[in-house]
Write a protein that holds these residues in place. Structure first.
Motif, PDB file in Angstrom:
ATOM      1  N   VAL A   1      14.825  18.106  37.518  1.00 58.54           N
ATOM      2  CA  VAL A   1      14.064  17.131  38.380  1.00 58.54           C
ATOM      3  C   VAL A   1      12.797  16.448  37.653  1.00 58.54           C
ATOM      4  CG1 VAL A   1      14.798  18.149  40.614  1.00 58.54           C
ATOM      5  CG2 VAL A   1      12.583  18.922  39.511  1.00 58.54           C
ATOM      6  N   ALA A   2      13.131  16.630  36.412  1.00 57.11           N
ATOM      7  CA  ALA A   2      11.955  16.087  35.356  1.00 57.11           C
ATOM      8  C   ALA A   2      11.487  14.702  35.670  1.00 57.11           C
ATOM      9  CB  ALA A   2      12.375  16.480  34.007  1.00 57.11           C
ATOM     10  N   GLU A   3      12.507  13.640  35.380  1.00 51.88           N
ATOM     11  CA  GLU A   3      11.981  12.352  35.501  1.00 51.88           C
ATOM     12  C   GLU A   3      11.449  12.024  37.169  1.00 51.88           C
ATOM     13  OE1 GLU A   3      11.067   8.188  34.462  1.00 51.88           O
ATOM     14  OE2 GLU A   3      11.551  10.092  33.374  1.00 51.88           O
ATOM     15  N   ALA A   4      11.976  12.664  38.240  1.00 56.12           N
ATOM     16  CA  ALA A   4      11.662  12.337  39.369  1.00 56.12           C
ATOM     17  C   ALA A   4      10.209  13.010  39.743  1.00 56.12           C
ATOM     18  CB  ALA A   4      12.660  12.719  40.415  1.00 56.12           C
ATOM     19  N   THR A   5      10.063  13.898  38.982  1.00 53.33           N
ATOM     20  CA  THR A   5       8.732  14.598  38.983  1.00 53.33           C
ATOM     21  C   THR A   5       7.739  13.807  38.146  1.00 53.33           C
ATOM     22  OG1 THR A   5       9.672  16.976  39.181  1.00 53.33           O
ATOM     23  CG2 THR A   5       7.445  16.523  38.567  1.00 53.33           C
ATOM     24  N   ALA A   6       8.144  13.369  37.307  1.00 50.31           N
ATOM     25  CA  ALA A   6       7.015  12.573  36.476  1.00 50.31           C
ATOM     26  C   ALA A   6       6.615  11.247  36.977  1.00 50.31           C
ATOM     27  CB  ALA A   6       7.660  12.388  35.054  1.00 50.31           C
TER      28      ALA A   6
ATOM     29  N   LEU B   1       6.975  25.781  29.057  1.00 52.02           N
ATOM     30  CA  LEU B   1       5.992  24.718  28.344  1.00 52.02           C
ATOM     31  C   LEU B   1       6.534  23.604  27.871  1.00 52.02           C
ATOM     32  CD1 LEU B   1       2.996  24.292  27.256  1.00 52.02           C
ATOM     33  CD2 LEU B   1       3.720  25.622  25.068  1.00 52.02           C
ATOM     34  N   ALA B   2       7.811  23.734  27.298  1.00 52.88           N
ATOM     35  CA  ALA B   2       8.511  22.596  26.590  1.00 52.88           C
ATOM     36  C   ALA B   2       8.833  21.622  27.884  1.00 52.88           C
ATOM     37  CB  ALA B   2       9.837  22.990  26.090  1.00 52.88           C
ATOM     38  N   CYS B   3       9.091  21.962  29.022  1.00 53.28           N
ATOM     39  CA  CYS B   3       9.530  21.174  30.183  1.00 53.28           C
ATOM     40  C   CYS B   3       8.114  20.508  30.780  1.00 53.28           C
ATOM     41  CB  CYS B   3      10.229  22.150  31.468  1.00 53.28           C
ATOM     42  SG  CYS B   3      10.571  20.952  32.747  1.00 53.28           S
ATOM     43  N   ALA B   4       6.980  21.446  30.809  1.00 51.58           N
ATOM     44  CA  ALA B   4       5.894  20.806  31.222  1.00 51.58           C
ATOM     45  C   ALA B   4       5.309  19.707  30.172  1.00 51.58           C
ATOM     46  CB  ALA B   4       4.906  21.789  31.141  1.00 51.58           C
ATOM     47  N   GLN B   5       5.358  20.025  28.763  1.00 52.54           N
ATOM     48  CA  GLN B   5       5.070  18.903  28.085  1.00 52.54           C
ATOM     49  C   GLN B   5       6.079  17.679  28.009  1.00 52.54           C
ATOM     50  OE1 GLN B   5       5.198  21.416  24.398  1.00 52.54           O
ATOM     51  NE2 GLN B   5       3.109  21.731  24.653  1.00 52.54           N
ATOM     52  N   TYR B   6       7.176  17.635  28.421  1.00 48.99           N
ATOM     53  CA  TYR B   6       8.092  16.485  28.585  1.00 48.99           C
ATOM     54  C   TYR B   6       7.684  15.784  29.641  1.00 48.99           C
ATOM     55  CZ  TYR B   6      12.389  13.896  29.428  1.00 48.99           C
ATOM     56  OH  TYR B   6      13.162  12.540  29.603  1.00 48.99           O
ATOM     57  N   ILE B   7       7.577  16.491  30.767  1.00 51.32           N
ATOM     58  CA  ILE B   7       7.375  15.938  31.955  1.00 51.32           C
ATOM     59  C   ILE B   7       5.778  15.208  32.038  1.00 51.32           C
ATOM     60  CG2 ILE B   7       6.625  16.079  34.704  1.00 51.32           C
ATOM     61  CD1 ILE B   7       8.713  18.450  34.761  1.00 51.32           C
ATOM     62  N   ALA B   8       4.791  15.881  31.188  1.00 54.71           N
ATOM     63  CA  ALA B   8       3.590  15.447  31.058  1.00 54.71           C
ATOM     64  C   ALA B   8       3.737  13.932  30.089  1.00 54.71           C
ATOM     65  CB  ALA B   8       2.708  16.322  30.383  1.00 54.71           C
ATOM     66  N   GLY B   9       4.467  13.817  29.281  1.00 53.21           N
ATOM     67  CA  GLY B   9       4.767  12.638  28.580  1.00 53.21           C
ATOM     68  C   GLY B   9       5.382  11.534  29.229  1.00 53.21           C
ATOM     69  N   ARG B  10       6.376  12.037  29.962  1.00 49.25           N
ATOM     70  CA  ARG B  10       6.806  10.911  30.806  1.00 49.25           C
ATOM     71  C   ARG B  10       5.940  10.377  31.913  1.00 49.25           C
ATOM     72  NH1 ARG B  10      10.674   8.008  29.340  1.00 49.25           N
ATOM     73  NH2 ARG B  10      11.147   7.620  31.419  1.00 49.25           N
ATOM     74  N   ALA B  11       5.128  11.277  32.659  1.00 45.57           N
ATOM     75  CA  ALA B  11       4.204  10.915  33.407  1.00 45.57           C
ATOM     76  C   ALA B  11       3.050  10.023  33.028  1.00 45.57           C
ATOM     77  CB  ALA B  11       3.494  12.171  33.974  1.00 45.57           C
ATOM     78  N   ALA B  12       2.950  10.042  31.485  1.00 46.90           N
ATOM     79  CA  ALA B  12       1.847   9.143  30.963  1.00 46.90           C
ATOM     80  C   ALA B  12       2.492   7.869  30.567  1.00 46.90           C
ATOM     81  CB  ALA B  12       1.248  10.086  29.742  1.00 46.90           C
ATOM     82  N   GLY B  13       3.769   7.715  30.688  1.00 50.52           N
ATOM     83  CA  GLY B  13       4.407   6.594  30.324  1.00 50.52           C
ATOM     84  C   GLY B  13       4.927   6.497  29.004  1.00 50.52           C
ATOM     85  N   ALA B  14       4.937   7.444  28.238  1.00 50.15           N
ATOM     86  CA  ALA B  14       5.383   7.559  27.119  1.00 50.15           C
ATOM     87  C   ALA B  14       7.088   7.729  26.878  1.00 50.15           C
ATOM     88  CB  ALA B  14       5.173   8.969  26.286  1.00 50.15           C
ATOM     89  N   GLY B  15       7.532   7.023  25.899  1.00 50.39           N
ATOM     90  CA  GLY B  15       9.216   6.885  25.822  1.00 50.39           C
ATOM     91  C   GLY B  15       9.726   8.501  25.093  1.00 50.39           C
ATOM     92  N   THR B  16       9.387   9.466  25.720  1.00 45.43           N
ATOM     93  CA  THR B  16       9.617  10.735  25.144  1.00 45.43           C
ATOM     94  C   THR B  16      11.104  11.168  25.343  1.00 45.43           C
ATOM     95  OG1 THR B  16       7.650  11.301  26.354  1.00 45.43           O
ATOM     96  CG2 THR B  16       8.910  13.295  25.496  1.00 45.43           C
ATOM     97  N   ASP B  17      11.482  11.214  23.838  1.00 39.43           N
ATOM     98  CA  ASP B  17      12.818  11.990  23.878  1.00 39.43           C
ATOM     99  C   ASP B  17      12.863  13.375  24.080  1.00 39.43           C
ATOM    100  OD1 ASP B  17      15.187  12.463  23.141  1.00 39.43           O
ATOM    101  OD2 ASP B  17      15.123  11.846  21.144  1.00 39.43           O
ATOM    102  N   ALA B  18      13.851  13.573  25.067  1.00 41.46           N
ATOM    103  CA  ALA B  18      13.929  15.226  25.548  1.00 41.46           C
ATOM    104  C   ALA B  18      14.672  16.081  24.703  1.00 41.46           C
ATOM    105  CB  ALA B  18      14.740  15.022  27.011  1.00 41.46           C
ATOM    106  N   ALA B  19      15.276  15.527  23.581  1.00 41.45           N
ATOM    107  CA  ALA B  19      16.106  16.490  22.651  1.00 41.45           C
ATOM    108  C   ALA B  19      15.354  17.651  22.198  1.00 41.45           C
ATOM    109  CB  ALA B  19      16.772  15.670  21.675  1.00 41.45           C
TER     110      ALA B  19
END
Length: 233
Positions: free
Chosen positions: A118-123, A149-167
């Motif tokens: 649910v990462a993107e929906a959360t962000a 931590l990896a998931c949290a950092q990914y969601i944080a990047g998406r929440a900040a509007g960054a074009g974060t690559d999930a790979a």
């Protein structure tokens, strides 16, 4: 957006906005429970409380970490849960880390529970609300679980509007201690597909919001619109 990443024991004060992350497996299981039709999830403080709630509400479904146990209907495994019909049911969940983390921030003005599914929906929620700061609660291994931590950092990047690559974040989670323990049978109450299911990015188009419904902490799905053509869903 100011993002902080803290373990449960490091929560010295109640944050305004908290995202509780437990990838393997409490938050992933919660998302699957909602997908399978659960109306709400009650987060229990202890196994004894979970059993007491089940005793008072025999139609509720009690779920715990580890192997099957008397009084509990299910274990904390997305692979085992995905074939269960939970239509309209209330689930009582007690786990080692995820439910503990959510209860630790129950007084926050907004509590989201999240995993990669649910990462993107959360962000999208803190991004839409233009939150100045978000505290990410890294629940596993006293705040050191790299999958969380990896998931949290990914969601944080998406929440900040960054074009974060999930790979890279998914790679870290897949190589984490938790993933290894699930894959090698160190942990009990496991399905062979659990790790893969925990790493399915944006499987579900909803976030999960926990609120205090005295005296209980209750988790519910929150629909989050996605733009037409969004490849994440």
């Amino acid at each position: 957006m100011d993002a902080r990443f803290l373990g449960i024991a490091e929560l010295a004060e109640t944050p305004s906005v908290a995202v509780v992350v437990d990838v393997m497996r409490a938050c992933t299981v919660a998302a699957w429970a909602f997908d399978r039709g659960a109306e709400k999830i009650v987060l229990a403080e202890s196994l004894a409380e979970a059993l007491a709630l089940k005793a008072r509400h025999p139609d509720w479904v009690a779920l715990k970490d580890g192997p099957p146990a008397p009084g509990f209907d299910l274990v904390n495994s997305p692979g085992l849960l995905r074939s269960v019909d939970l239509g309209g049911r209330t689930v009582v969940q007690k786990t080692t880390a995820g439910t503990v983390g959510a209860l630790a921030v129950k007084d926050a003005s907004l509590v989201l529970c999240a995993g990669f599914v649910v990462a993107e929906a959360t962000a999208r929620i803190p991004r839409a609300r233009r939150c100045d700061g978000v505290t990410f609660v890294v629940t596993g291994e006293d705040g050191r679980a790299d999958e969380d931590l990896a998931c949290a950092q990914y969601i944080a990047g998406r929440a900040a509007g960054a074009g974060t690559d999930a790979a890279e974040f998914l790679r870290r989670a897949g190589e984490s201690r938790a993933a290894d323990e699930l894959a090698t049978g160190v942990r009990q109450g496991v399905h062979p597909d659990d790790v893969a299911l925990c790493l399915e990015l944006d499987r579900f188009p909803f976030a999960m919001v926990a609120t205090s419904e005295d005296p209980l902490m209750v988790l519910r799905p929150c629909a989050v619109p996605f733009p037409v053509g969004d490849a994440r869903i």
